[in-house]
Motif scaffolding. Sequence first.
Motif, PDB file in Angstrom:
ATOM      1  N   THR A 189      55.157-102.348 -62.789  1.00 62.25           N
ATOM      2  CA  THR A 189      53.989-101.620 -62.293  1.00 62.25           C
ATOM      3  C   THR A 189      54.352-100.987 -60.948  1.00 62.25           C
ATOM      4  O   THR A 189      55.388-101.276 -60.355  1.00 62.25           O
ATOM      5  N   LYS A 190      53.444-100.154 -60.489  1.00 60.50           N
ATOM      6  CA  LYS A 190      53.655 -99.469 -59.209  1.00 60.50           C
ATOM      7  C   LYS A 190      53.947-100.464 -58.081  1.00 60.50           C
ATOM      8  O   LYS A 190      54.887-100.295 -57.309  1.00 60.50           O
ATOM      9  N   ASN A 358      44.993 -95.595 -56.726  1.00 60.48           N
ATOM     10  CA  ASN A 358      44.884 -94.675 -57.851  1.00 60.48           C
ATOM     11  C   ASN A 358      45.951 -94.915 -58.922  1.00 60.48           C
ATOM     12  O   ASN A 358      46.294 -94.026 -59.678  1.00 60.48           O
ATOM     13  N   PHE A 359      46.466 -96.153 -58.942  1.00 55.83           N
ATOM     14  CA  PHE A 359      47.438 -96.480 -59.991  1.00 55.83           C
ATOM     15  C   PHE A 359      46.968 -97.657 -60.829  1.00 55.83           C
ATOM     16  O   PHE A 359      46.388 -98.613 -60.313  1.00 55.83           O
ATOM     17  N   THR A 360      47.234 -97.572 -62.116  1.00 60.16           N
ATOM     18  CA  THR A 360      46.980 -98.712 -62.993  1.00 60.16           C
ATOM     19  C   THR A 360      48.097 -98.756 -64.021  1.00 60.16           C
ATOM     20  O   THR A 360      49.187 -98.236 -63.799  1.00 60.16           O
ATOM     21  N   LYS A 361      47.857 -99.407 -65.153  1.00 62.54           N
ATOM     22  CA  LYS A 361      48.873 -99.504 -66.221  1.00 62.54           C
ATOM     23  C   LYS A 361      48.186 -99.220 -67.547  1.00 62.54           C
ATOM     24  O   LYS A 361      46.954 -99.159 -67.617  1.00 62.54           O
ATOM     25  N   TYR A 362      48.973 -99.075 -68.602  1.00 61.64           N
ATOM     26  CA  TYR A 362      48.390 -98.958 -69.931  1.00 61.64           C
ATOM     27  C   TYR A 362      49.011-100.009 -70.856  1.00 61.64           C
ATOM     28  O   TYR A 362      50.226-100.207 -70.827  1.00 61.64           O
ATOM     29  N   ILE A 398      39.139-106.493 -61.782  1.00 64.46           N
ATOM     30  CA  ILE A 398      38.068-105.570 -62.155  1.00 64.46           C
ATOM     31  C   ILE A 398      36.805-106.010 -61.435  1.00 64.46           C
ATOM     32  O   ILE A 398      36.355-107.149 -61.587  1.00 64.46           O
ATOM     33  N   PRO A 416      32.405-100.792 -64.461  1.00 70.13           N
ATOM     34  CA  PRO A 416      33.422-101.577 -63.751  1.00 70.13           C
ATOM     35  C   PRO A 416      34.294-100.675 -62.908  1.00 70.13           C
ATOM     36  O   PRO A 416      34.522 -99.516 -63.247  1.00 70.13           O
ATOM     37  N   LEU A 418      38.043-100.644 -60.560  1.00 68.38           N
ATOM     38  CA  LEU A 418      39.257-101.403 -60.322  1.00 68.38           C
ATOM     39  C   LEU A 418      39.233-101.970 -58.914  1.00 68.38           C
ATOM     40  O   LEU A 418      38.931-101.257 -57.955  1.00 68.38           O
TER      41      LEU A 418
END
Lengths: 569, 192
Positions: A189-190, A358-362, A398, A416, A418
Amino acid sequence: MNVNIDSKEQHTYDAIVIGSGISGGWAAKELAEKGLKTLVLERGRDVKHGVDYPTTNMKPWEFEHKGQLSLDVQKENPVVSKCYAFREDAQHFFVKDKEHPYVQDKPFDWIRGYQVGGKSLLWARQTQRWSDFDFTGPQRDGFAVDWPIRYKDIAPWYSYVEQFAGISGNKDGLAELPDGEFLPPMEMTKIESYFKEKVAARYKDRHIIIGRCAHITEVKPIFIEQGRVKCQHRDLCQRGCPFGGYFSSNASTIPWALRTGNMTLRPHSVVDSIIYDEQKGRATGVRVIDAETKESIEFFARIIFVNAAALNTNLILLNSKSSRFPQGLGNDNGLLGKFVAFHNYRARVSAEYDGFENFTKYGNRPNGCYIPRFRNVRKQETDFLRGYAAGLYSSRSIDRSQEGVGEELKSNLLSPKLGPWHVNSHIMGETIPKESNTVSLSPTLVDAWGIPQLKINIDYDDNDDKMVKDYLEQISEMFTDAGFTNIKTSDSHQAPGLDIHEMGGVRMGHDPKTSLLNKWNQLHACKNVFVTDGACMTSTATQNPSLTYMALTARAVDYAAKQINAKEL
Amino acid sequence: MQRRTALKQIGILAGGAMLLPSCIGKTTAPAAISLNKLVISGQQENLLALMAEALIPKTDTPGAREVKAHHFVLHMLDDCYEMDAQQKFLSGFAQAQQAIEAKTGKEFEDCSLQEQQTFLKEIEEGKIVPQLKAGEENNLEAFYKPFKGLTIRGYLGSEYIMTNIFGYNMIPGKFQGVVELSADSDLKTILG
Ligand SMILES: Cc1cc2nc3c(=O)[nH]c(=O)nc-3n(C[C@H](O)[C@H](O)[C@H](O)COP(=O)(O)OP(=O)(O)OC[C@H]3O[C@@H](n4cnc5c(N)ncnc54)[C@H](O)[C@@H]3O)c2cc1C
């Protein structure tokens, strides 16, 4: 008379494997592929790949308690309930406390899976190679006995098992954690990449790498032949994977061995002991108690692989008494069941990070990051021996307000947001094998099959406490340096056992006076019996152990088959 | 065995306590849900469904009742709570019933959605004081807190909400470590 001879013939194989878990599955595959008629004795029920995974396709809402186990189940199972994976979706693959009692001289959380596949269905699939910094540990630091093998002896076998099992990882080029035959790595991840850079900038000997794990991340013919496809990132592995995306005996080695036509799998077969023939000077077979009928049956073979998982392997050998071996098979020096060790999993550090909002994952990553051991690697530098590796995971929380009643509450729940990044780490510490850490047979208590219960007497020591302290300090320092906040440290003081990396008791070594097994995993005193599960481990290093059991098993079978061909066995 | 019987008795007692004169003649059908330990009447089941629905009502999407969040509440209470907590929950549930009647002169079932919600809010704010018999404990909070928490979990974890609103996908097929969000990222992207 004739009847007896017939039945003896029917019960005779080239090889017997005790246990069908990670190591037994490998023994079965290798033996059967070499053309040896192989009987696999497994105390639990059969679990067929894809067929006997009852929860595998269940959606979260189909579980009555959304994963949580009932209070009754938890109270009836104080030990196994401590395992994070013992939940509504996978509880059927765990041994329940009452069914298989044991004696805890000191608290020990013995987590077991008794079925075809053993714990390979449940494991977290982390797989790292050992290096010579690990194999030379006892010799350099003066504990246990010297390992009779070095990295070069096992390296080709690591490659061999990795190519078949499917190991994903990044070639990091670290001497302390040798690269393997990797399938493409999973992504970081970031914040994990950021932390990796921060750590690299400050410490030249500390590395944050992506976890090396037994997941297929690239299609290859060898996996297609096994009927396995790419990991789909469901992250529901403990239920059994319908895709065969991760390595389990059930998805991989057992069906492979079956297909050779040389393997017979006999579930519900509790091995009581190994039969030793004094005239022949070798083991001739095993005594089994049928788990369902409680009938006692004998099976015979030229060679026997003991793969019942570390502590049960100790139990079987201790229970294999004869006038030649009154203290248990191969136990001339009285060391069987001693020098048991494990991994220290007591400590954790958690933190948050304000940034990368402004970063997440999928998708889901059935894997984490890993920090290879950096303490005392090249020389002794702390007040404790050896060191620790660490797991590292990140996620975003969350935030969801539960304020209000009615439409206000509903709209809160459905919007919700983040929250900050959370970073969590846990220790995986090497423990020093000690003579006082033992398993033995209870002189009075037996299980439902009339087999003595195992008495476990295992504890931490001062070295482990110092290591925990250092881990908490070092990780906190690394987190602080990276600008993480809200850093929290904890020492759960959990009992040994919950690491599920119990090892030793039947250690390998050069000398029959101070070890039980030689460099080929043969009992010094009974050469046709091989032990290639965790029981053989002379020391524990910091790596998750199962990949090493796989490699040692394949190596030992290769040796055994050559010895048979040379009429030496 | 003994524990089971004891629990059944508590269930019956708590249920019995709720069969107030004014309730007689209400739903007498047995509960639709089948539980292991607790004994719940059809009337109690229905009432809990109404309360859950007042807490999370139907709008253009289903409310708690339609997604059977109240059944999740009951299953959890039945299997995952200590006997003492179960007892307090059921006692507080009965106290809530009596309290709304004392306040409005109507049973919960007969109150408007507005009245029901106002009442729940007042419980939340500690403004409702139930009439207690000698030696009886105030269990409103011991009821309301788990009721609200579990209703929310049951609702958010329901098939409708997970799939239609949050885009639950059992088989993502891949993992991407770095996804950059923008102002117009939808919920499915945000939740990843
Ligand atoms: C939740 C969890 C997470 C884990 N994570 C990891 C990880 O990330 N990486 C890692 O390397 N390891 C991990 N492990 C540990 C890993 O599962 C074990 O190291 C591995 O399964 C050991 O292989 P084995 O063949 O020795 O034993 P098992 O896989 O346990 O198989 C032993 C088999 O022998 C059978 N048996 C026992 N006694 C008898 C008898 N008397 N007669 C006949 N059969 C018998 C058992 O029923 C069982 O099927 C984890 C384990 C768990 C439970």
